[in-house]
Design an enzyme around this catalytic site. Structure first.
Site, PDB file in Angstrom:
ATOM      1  N   ALA A  85       0.831  -1.206   0.000  1.00 11.00           N
ATOM      2  CA  ALA A  85       0.000   0.000   0.000  1.00 11.00           C
ATOM      3  C   ALA A  85       0.866   1.257   0.000  1.00 11.00           C
ATOM      4  CB  ALA A  85      -0.938  -0.011   1.212  1.00 11.00           C
ATOM      5  N   GLU A 102      -7.566 -20.955  -5.173  1.00  9.24           N
ATOM      6  CA  GLU A 102      -7.451 -21.119  -3.715  1.00  9.24           C
ATOM      7  C   GLU A 102      -8.828 -21.306  -3.119  1.00  9.24           C
ATOM      8  OE1 GLU A 102      -5.282 -17.792  -2.163  1.00  9.24           O
ATOM      9  OE2 GLU A 102      -3.362 -18.648  -2.768  1.00  9.24           O
ATOM     10  N   HIS A 145      -4.521 -18.413  11.029  1.00 10.30           N
ATOM     11  CA  HIS A 145      -4.050 -19.489  10.146  1.00 10.30           C
ATOM     12  C   HIS A 145      -3.864 -20.736  11.012  1.00 10.30           C
ATOM     13  CE1 HIS A 145      -1.608 -21.753   7.355  1.00 10.30           C
ATOM     14  NE2 HIS A 145      -1.912 -20.880   6.416  1.00 10.30           N
ATOM     15  N   ARG A 152     -10.639 -23.635   6.874  1.00 12.96           N
ATOM     16  CA  ARG A 152      -9.552 -23.107   7.700  1.00 12.96           C
ATOM     17  C   ARG A 152     -10.006 -22.752   9.132  1.00 12.96           C
ATOM     18  NH1 ARG A 152      -6.112 -17.831   5.704  1.00 12.96           N
ATOM     19  NH2 ARG A 152      -5.101 -19.228   4.264  1.00 12.96           N
ATOM     20  N   HIS A 161      -3.339 -14.063  11.738  1.00 12.39           N
ATOM     21  CA  HIS A 161      -2.827 -13.940  10.369  1.00 12.39           C
ATOM     22  C   HIS A 161      -3.243 -12.630   9.699  1.00 12.39           C
ATOM     23  CE1 HIS A 161      -1.199 -15.468   6.691  1.00 12.39           C
ATOM     24  NE2 HIS A 161      -2.362 -15.536   6.063  1.00 12.39           N
ATOM     25  N   ARG A 211     -12.089 -12.833   5.463  1.00 14.13           N
ATOM     26  CA  ARG A 211     -11.367 -12.438   4.256  1.00 14.13           C
ATOM     27  C   ARG A 211     -11.250 -13.606   3.290  1.00 14.13           C
ATOM     28  NH1 ARG A 211      -5.215 -12.374   2.884  1.00 14.13           N
ATOM     29  NH2 ARG A 211      -5.270 -14.206   4.219  1.00 14.13           N
TER      30      ARG A 211
HETATM   31  C1  LIG Z   1       2.805 -14.861   5.879  1.00 12.08           C
HETATM   32  C2  LIG Z   1       1.732 -14.092   5.156  1.00 12.08           C
HETATM   33  C3  LIG Z   1       1.239 -14.547   3.943  1.00 12.08           C
HETATM   34  C4  LIG Z   1       0.241 -13.831   3.257  1.00 12.08           C
HETATM   35  N1  LIG Z   1      -0.162 -14.245   2.016  1.00 12.08           N
HETATM   36  C5  LIG Z   1      -1.033 -13.477   1.317  1.00 12.08           C
HETATM   37  C6  LIG Z   1      -1.380 -13.798  -0.025  1.00 12.08           C
HETATM   38  O1  LIG Z   1      -0.902 -14.758  -0.590  1.00 12.08           O
HETATM   39  N2  LIG Z   1      -2.261 -12.979  -0.683  1.00 12.08           N
HETATM   40  C7  LIG Z   1      -2.807 -11.879  -0.104  1.00 12.08           C
HETATM   41  O2  LIG Z   1      -3.609 -11.171  -0.752  1.00 12.08           O
HETATM   42  N3  LIG Z   1      -2.491 -11.544   1.161  1.00 12.08           N
HETATM   43  C8  LIG Z   1      -1.612 -12.302   1.872  1.00 12.08           C
HETATM   44  N4  LIG Z   1      -1.276 -11.937   3.138  1.00 12.08           N
HETATM   45  C9  LIG Z   1      -1.808 -10.675   3.675  1.00 12.08           C
HETATM   46  C10 LIG Z   1      -1.101  -9.498   2.983  1.00 12.08           C
HETATM   47  O3  LIG Z   1       0.256  -9.809   2.842  1.00 12.08           O
HETATM   48  C11 LIG Z   1      -1.237  -8.207   3.782  1.00 12.08           C
HETATM   49  O4  LIG Z   1      -2.571  -7.980   4.115  1.00 12.08           O
HETATM   50  C12 LIG Z   1      -0.751  -7.022   2.948  1.00 12.08           C
HETATM   51  O5  LIG Z   1       0.544  -7.283   2.467  1.00 12.08           O
HETATM   52  C13 LIG Z   1      -0.750  -5.748   3.773  1.00 12.08           C
HETATM   53  O6  LIG Z   1      -0.098  -4.746   3.041  1.00 12.08           O
HETATM   54  P1  LIG Z   1       0.073  -3.303   3.679  1.00 12.08           P
HETATM   55  O7  LIG Z   1       0.840  -2.494   2.703  1.00 12.08           O
HETATM   56  O8  LIG Z   1      -1.231  -2.822   4.148  1.00 12.08           O
HETATM   57  O9  LIG Z   1       0.926  -3.558   5.017  1.00 12.08           O
HETATM   58  P2  LIG Z   1       2.353  -4.216   5.217  1.00 12.08           P
HETATM   59  O10 LIG Z   1       2.798  -4.926   4.015  1.00 12.08           O
HETATM   60  O11 LIG Z   1       2.329  -4.980   6.491  1.00 12.08           O
HETATM   61  O12 LIG Z   1       3.294  -2.952   5.416  1.00 12.08           O
HETATM   62  C14 LIG Z   1       3.210  -2.150   6.564  1.00 12.08           C
HETATM   63  C15 LIG Z   1       4.405  -1.220   6.571  1.00 12.08           C
HETATM   64  O13 LIG Z   1       4.228  -0.209   7.558  1.00 12.08           O
HETATM   65  C16 LIG Z   1       5.433  -0.053   8.303  1.00 12.08           C
HETATM   66  N5  LIG Z   1       5.057   0.514   9.594  1.00 12.08           N
HETATM   67  C17 LIG Z   1       4.188   0.008  10.500  1.00 12.08           C
HETATM   68  N6  LIG Z   1       4.067   0.867  11.543  1.00 12.08           N
HETATM   69  C18 LIG Z   1       4.864   1.931  11.276  1.00 12.08           C
HETATM   70  C19 LIG Z   1       5.163   3.129  11.982  1.00 12.08           C
HETATM   71  N7  LIG Z   1       4.644   3.418  13.185  1.00 12.08           N
HETATM   72  N8  LIG Z   1       6.037   4.012  11.423  1.00 12.08           N
HETATM   73  C20 LIG Z   1       6.614   3.737  10.225  1.00 12.08           C
HETATM   74  N9  LIG Z   1       6.371   2.611   9.520  1.00 12.08           N
HETATM   75  C21 LIG Z   1       5.501   1.724  10.041  1.00 12.08           C
HETATM   76  C22 LIG Z   1       5.977  -1.461   8.351  1.00 12.08           C
HETATM   77  O14 LIG Z   1       7.341  -1.461   8.697  1.00 12.08           O
HETATM   78  C23 LIG Z   1       5.708  -1.900   6.915  1.00 12.08           C
HETATM   79  O15 LIG Z   1       6.684  -1.387   6.061  1.00 12.08           O
HETATM   80  C24 LIG Z   1      -0.292 -12.650   3.835  1.00 12.08           C
HETATM   81  C25 LIG Z   1       0.190 -12.203   5.058  1.00 12.08           C
HETATM   82  C26 LIG Z   1       1.198 -12.898   5.715  1.00 12.08           C
HETATM   83  C27 LIG Z   1       1.726 -12.368   7.021  1.00 12.08           C
END
Ligand SMILES: Cc1cc2nc3c(=O)[nH]c(=O)nc-3n(C[C@H](O)[C@H](O)[C@H](O)COP(=O)(O)OP(=O)(O)OC[C@H]3O[C@@H](n4cnc5c(N)ncnc54)[C@H](O)[C@@H]3O)c2cc1C
Length: 538
Positions: free
Chosen positions: A13, A114, A234, A280, A341, A376
């Site tokens: 994001a 899936e 999970h 699940r 998860h 989800r």
């Molecule tokens: C093991 C695993 C497998 C998954 N597999 C899938 C999949 O196959 N398909 C799917 O759709 N989803 C999957 N998911 C879920 C998906 O990965 C996440 O929902 C998605 O990546 C979230 O993206 P994001 O950008 O919102 O947050 P994130 O990718 O978690 O990024 C958050 C960022 O914010 C930063 N941050 C947090 N707090 C602060 C702060 N106070 N100050 C500065 N920086 C901060 C962190 O360091 C990080 O860089 C999986 C999740 C996990 C854990």
């Protein structure tokens, strides 16, 4: 003013917001660890999108609505599904290499299927899709001169103009984890892209950065937070002190792995006719029940009856990782526990990723857009993050063209009389205590009594954390502890409020779904700092 756009977080994001805003002004991208560290980086399965001619928007919409158990917002579902293919094309244009191999009709991409999806629609890069996406996007970000990346920069709280009602957001106070100094980053538009909050629980598949910081910051600033009772667990995470968040893929059970108690007895057939292949949530609840009733620390996943060579060839990554921790999948059972998860709830946002606070957007797992409802659908979260990051950035860029307001007078950071703590043990103890009671009382199976116990404990902890917070200089552990405590309070209050079981929320006192509860749970911070449930709109 330090920049036109402040982006907090560097998962899918945050990187997308930064890239979309970059042509329209200076962007500061903060991340509290190193650039790639995020849940996004560990996503395995892939990203769902209507891609094949056999598939349709209607089908993806229907699958998402079914998974959401009556609480999805249809407009959000339509938005994400219909925008999906365009956003995936953006990723490809930015250099993401999805696996090819399907026929030409699928655009040449190999589409996976899936659980819960009635069609093949998962674009993936082997079993490391997130890694590939983050690789391509970070390369782009680093090559974009108008994006200034600040690593080890932990956003602590939002910078608020309290003369506005509700308070308008003009950036954030940021702790430099290396120098320990707190400074301000002032911007007319702020994007919370801080991800989920798996670390609220003792066992989680999430990386250490997932402490719900953005959610807690928005909550403290007065933004409504929705559906926090819906936490996805999970079923099988490796149980080993050093393997904090390693998942054992569901494909193992698909290939015949069975679940056993420590005494060797197989238990899933007692819970569901499909045994280990039950949905699940059912598997996670069964494991939780066995652990709670018998006091086990873990249960065991066993695929050792299959041919050893075949196991090594079929699951090379999982096999190798387990060996690192001293377990050979091909020779015997491996200890597992369920793990938090995905956080379905979050900061309530609209179709443009706007929160209720002016100038504040939230995108990705930190947000509650209405897409997931009470559960989800696999692989919808990366897509949701992409779609809303794009929409929020477009909205903020247009708003900036029309509004050139200068920042108001904003308070400098006040460290008060804080000194360096000589009692870090208090922070460690509280971290551990909170995650443990969240696991035991507010985990996969809940009850009114357990939730009440958790509520009393979190209130006590909050008092201690508040006192500590203002007496000692900030550390990242302390900031995160305050955040997981705020998130925990929101989860407990939301779960306590919902007197039924639906989707991911299961309580033994109200084990069935009730149509009277077909609405979101929205909580706000009350004058005493405690969560207050907002009555549903008529
Ligand atoms: C093991 C695993 C497998 C998954 N597999 C899938 C999949 O196959 N398909 C799917 O759709 N989803 C999957 N998911 C879920 C998906 O990965 C996440 O929902 C998605 O990546 C979230 O993206 P994001 O950008 O919102 O947050 P994130 O990718 O978690 O990024 C958050 C960022 O914010 C930063 N941050 C947090 N707090 C602060 C702060 N106070 N100050 C500065 N920086 C901060 C962190 O360091 C990080 O860089 C999986 C999740 C996990 C854990």
């Amino acid at each position: 003013m330090d920049c036109e756009f402040l982006v907090i977080g560097s998962g899918i994001a945050g990187l997308t917001c930064a890239l979309e805003c970059a042509p329209h002004g200076r962007v500061v991208l903060l991340t509290k660890d190193r650039l790639p560290e995020s849940s996004s980086q560990y996503a395995q399965g892939g990203i769902a999108s209507v891609w094949s001619p056999d598939d349709s928007f209607e089908s993806h919409i229907e699958d998402t609505l079914v998974a959401g158990a009556g609480l999805c917002h249809r407009d959000a579902v339509e938005q994400v599904v219909r925008d999906g293919p365009e956003r995936v094309r953006d990723l490809i244009a930015r250099g993401v290499r999805f696996d090819v191999g399907g026929d030409a009709e699928h655009g040449g991409y190999d589409l996976g299927q899936e659980g819960g999806h009635s069609q093949r629609r998962i674009l993936h890069a082997l079993d490391a899709t997130g890694h590939e996406i983050i690789r391509a996007l970070t390369e782009r970000v680093r090559a974009t001169p108008s994006i200034s990346v600040r690593e080890s920069a932990l956003a602590v709280d939002l910078l608020l103009d309290r003369r506005a009602e509700p308070a308008a957001v003009w950036g954030a106070y940021v702790l430099d984890r290396e120098t320990k100094a707190v400074h301000r980053v002032v911007a007319p538009a702020t994007f919370l892209c801080t991800g989920g909050a798996g670390k609220v629980y003792l066992y989680t598949s999430n990386p250490d950065v997932a402490t719900g910081d953005g959610l807690a910051m928005a909550w403290r600033a007065g933004a409504p937070v929705a559906n926090m009772e819906f936490v996805q667990f999970h079923p099988t995470c490796l149980y080993h002190p050093a393997a904090k968040s390693f998942l054992l893929t569901e494909a193992l059970r698909g290939e015949g792995a069975v679940l056993r108690r420590p005494d060797g007895e197989r238990f899933m057939p007692r819970y569901h006719p499909r045994a280990e292949l039950a949905p699940r949530d059912v598997v996670a609840r069964a494991i939780d029940n066995e652990m709670k009733v018998h006091g086990y620390e873990c249960v065991y996943l066993d695929i050792s009856h299959q041919d050893a060579g075949w196991i090594r060839a079929r699951f090379p990554t999982v096999h190798a990782r387990c060996l690192e921790y001293g377990f050979d999948l091909a020779r015997g059972p491996v200890p597992v526990v369920p793990a938090a998860h995905y956080t379905c709830g979050g900061v309530r946002t609209d179709a443009h990723g706007r929160t209720a606070l002016p100038r504040l957007y939230a995108c990705g797992e930190v947000a509650c857009t209405g897409l997931h409802g009470a559960n989800r659908l696999a692989s919808n979260s990366l897509l949701e993050a992409l779609v809303y990051a794009h929409r929020a950035a477009a909205h903020a860029c247009t708003a900036r063209r029309e509004d050139r307001a200068a920042p108001p007078a904003l308070a400098a950071w006040d460290p008060g009389r804080a000194t360096t703590s000589d009692e870090e043990v208090v922070v460690t103890q509280n971290w551990d205590e909170l995650r443990r009671f969240m696991w035991n009382y507010v985990g996969i199976v809940r009850s009114d009594r357990r939730l009440e116990r958790a509520r009393r404990r979190v209130e006590l902890l909050q008092e201690e954390i508040q006192a500590y917070y203002w007496n000692f200089l900030l550390t990242s552990d302390l900031v995160e502890l305050r955040n997981i405590a705020d998130v925990a309070e929101c989860i407990i209050a939301s779960a306590h409020h919902r007197k039924e079981s639906r989707g991911l929320h299961y309580t033994i006192d109200h084990p069935t779904s009730d149509p009277a509860w077909l609405h979101d749970t929205v909580v706000r911070r009350g004058p005493d700092g405690r969560p207050r449930v907002v009555p549903p709109e008529a």
